[in-house]
Scaffold this active site. Structure first.
Site, PDB file in Angstrom:
ATOM      1  N   ASN A   1     -17.814 -67.214 -45.848  1.00 30.71           N
ATOM      2  CA  ASN A   1     -17.837 -65.844 -46.372  1.00 30.71           C
ATOM      3  C   ASN A   1     -17.022 -64.855 -45.552  1.00 30.71           C
ATOM      4  O   ASN A   1     -16.803 -63.725 -45.978  1.00 30.71           O
ATOM      5  CB  ASN A   1     -19.277 -65.313 -46.429  1.00 30.71           C
ATOM      6  CG  ASN A   1     -20.107 -66.033 -47.466  1.00 30.71           C
ATOM      7  OD1 ASN A   1     -19.582 -66.724 -48.320  1.00 30.71           O
ATOM      8  ND2 ASN A   1     -21.416 -65.884 -47.376  1.00 30.71           N
ATOM      9  N   LYS A   2     -16.590 -65.244 -44.369  1.00 35.87           N
ATOM     10  CA  LYS A   2     -15.941 -64.293 -43.470  1.00 35.87           C
ATOM     11  C   LYS A   2     -14.492 -64.018 -43.898  1.00 35.87           C
ATOM     12  O   LYS A   2     -13.901 -64.797 -44.644  1.00 35.87           O
ATOM     13  CB  LYS A   2     -16.022 -64.824 -42.022  1.00 35.87           C
ATOM     14  CG  LYS A   2     -17.470 -65.085 -41.555  1.00 35.87           C
ATOM     15  CD  LYS A   2     -18.279 -63.826 -41.452  1.00 35.87           C
ATOM     16  CE  LYS A   2     -19.779 -63.921 -41.408  1.00 35.87           C
ATOM     17  NZ  LYS A   2     -20.498 -64.902 -40.706  1.00 35.87           N
TER      18      LYS A   2
END
Ligand SMILES: *Cc1c(COP(=O)(O)O)cnc(C)c1O
Length: 390
Positions: free
Chosen positions: A188-189
């Site tokens: 998700n980063k």
């Protein structure tokens, strides 16, 4: 709801993007015969070091291992206290516990949603060894104030910059300044290696120590020499992951521009929709409008639950029914059973408790279309209108 109403594509709250070049590069690593930590990792670490102005960088299997090793490099262990925030992914305080130290939670600033540095001094005791701030959604804390505190009280700083890759402070990249700075490359980063993380260190001695901690405490010498003098784990990053990171790093400026543009559109779209829906008395809290320092890892609103006759879960359900994914980042850590059993009281950090209950992450990722923002803004305000007490 009938099927015909639900024809718009589902927008997840986030989605990683790996292009064909990256996929080809992964295939090449898989065919090369060397798949675990090797030349691609060395190349990725060198590129990261250059990115962070020449400071030493080492990569790890994930951001959690990275933070744990940062604490170990700083020599933090049993009997030590580490000051941190209750509004983070639970990894932040779990790693403090895992090295045998004690997390001390300081309440957050309701505007930035980060640790309130003005409240840190009163939490310092003779056992305090470090401060571990978190840059929620990629917005850094006031770095001048943070490092002035660290200097005055002789504390280490372990920055949980998991969400802040690409963020800045006064024109300098987060990671290019400061003490130990930890990033995550989880899916998700903003920059993802699928799973992974990196630590920016102060000097080669710290980097060598970090290398030992990531691989069983091992030091090699000569052709056949091997010794173990500290207890290490198995936290190395593979070449398969590293090659993904090499490609993502090249794409980062483009990702960053798109995230910032989308964030700008959110402010306009939500404010306009609030006004046209007649909701100007509703205290929906938007993020800090910072387009220079934040990397816009997330766009989060805080719901005015006291002005609504519903709860966050229902708002999320209704958004989901309209094809919009949302997330919760995060409930206050002090409310978790483990932390309650350890004696932490959610009431001790009341702002974190309120925000942890009412914060909501809206979709934001580079692959989103401009039209998505308007659709999300009107869906959200429509739901707020429906549940407004006034
Ligand atoms: C993602 C994240 C971590 C942990 O990183 P992993 O790579 O998932 O282990 C830690 N802290 C924060 C604030 C994060 O967002």
């Amino acid at each position: 709801m009938s099927k015909s109403e639900n024809t718009l594509p589902f927008i997840p709250f986030t989605r990683p993007h790996f292009d064909q070049e990256t996929i080809d590069a992964v295939a090449e690593v898989l065919r090369s015969g060397w798949v675990t930590s090797g030349p691609k990792l060395a190349e990725f670490e060198a590129d990261l070091s250059e990115y962070f102005g020449g400071r030493p960088v080492r990569c790890f299997a994930n951001g959690t291992a990275t933070m744990k090793i940062a604490l170990q490099v700083a020599g933090i262990g049993p009997g030590d206290e580490v000051i941190t925030t209750p509004i983070s992914w639970v990894a932040t305080s779990n790693v403090i516990l895992s090295v045998g130290a004690t997390p001390v939670f300081v309440d957050i600033d309701p505007v930035t949603r980060n640790i309130d540095l003005n409240k840190v001094v009163s939490a310092i005791t003779p056992k305090t060894r470090a401060i571990m701030p978190v840059y929620l959604a990629g917005l850094p804390v006031n770095m001048d104030q943070l490092y002035a505190l660290a200097k005055e009280y002789q504390l280490r700083v372990i920055e949980d910059a998991a969400q802040a890759f690409g963020s800045q402070w006064k024109g300098q990249k987060i990671g290019s300044i400061g003490d130990l700075v930890s990033f995550s490359f989880q899916a998700n980063k903003n920059l993802s290696t699928v799973e992974g993380g990196c630590l920016v260190l102060n000097n080669i001695d710290e980097a060598k120590l970090a290398e030992k901690f990531r691989l069983q405490g091992l030091t090699r010498s000569g052709m056949d020499g091997m010794d173990v003098d500290v207890l290490g784990g198995k936290d190395n990053l593979t070449d398969v992951n590293a090659v993904i990171g090499l490609h993502q790093l090249k794409r980062l400026p483009a990702f960053q521009m798109r995230r910032t543009a989308l964030a700008r559109q959110y402010f306009d779209a939500i404010r306009t929709a609030m006004t046209t829906t007649g909701l100007n008395d509703l205290r929906l809290e938007l993020p800090v409008e910072n387009f220079t320092d934040s990397n816009w890892h997330m766009f989060q609103v805080v719901l005015p639950l006291d002005q609504l006759n519903t709860d966050r879960a229902q708002v999320m359900t209704e958004l989901k029914d309209l094809g919009i994914g949302t997330g919760v980042h995060y409930p206050s850590i002090t409310g978790f059973t483990l932390y309650q059993k350890l004696g932490y009281k959610a009431d001790d950090t009341p702002i974190a408790q309120r925000i942890g209950r009412s914060i909501l992450t809206l979709p934001l990722f580079p692959g989103m279309a401009d039209e998505d923002i308007g659709r999300i803004a009107s869906a959200l305000t429509g739901i707020l209108k429906k549940h407004s007490k006034n």
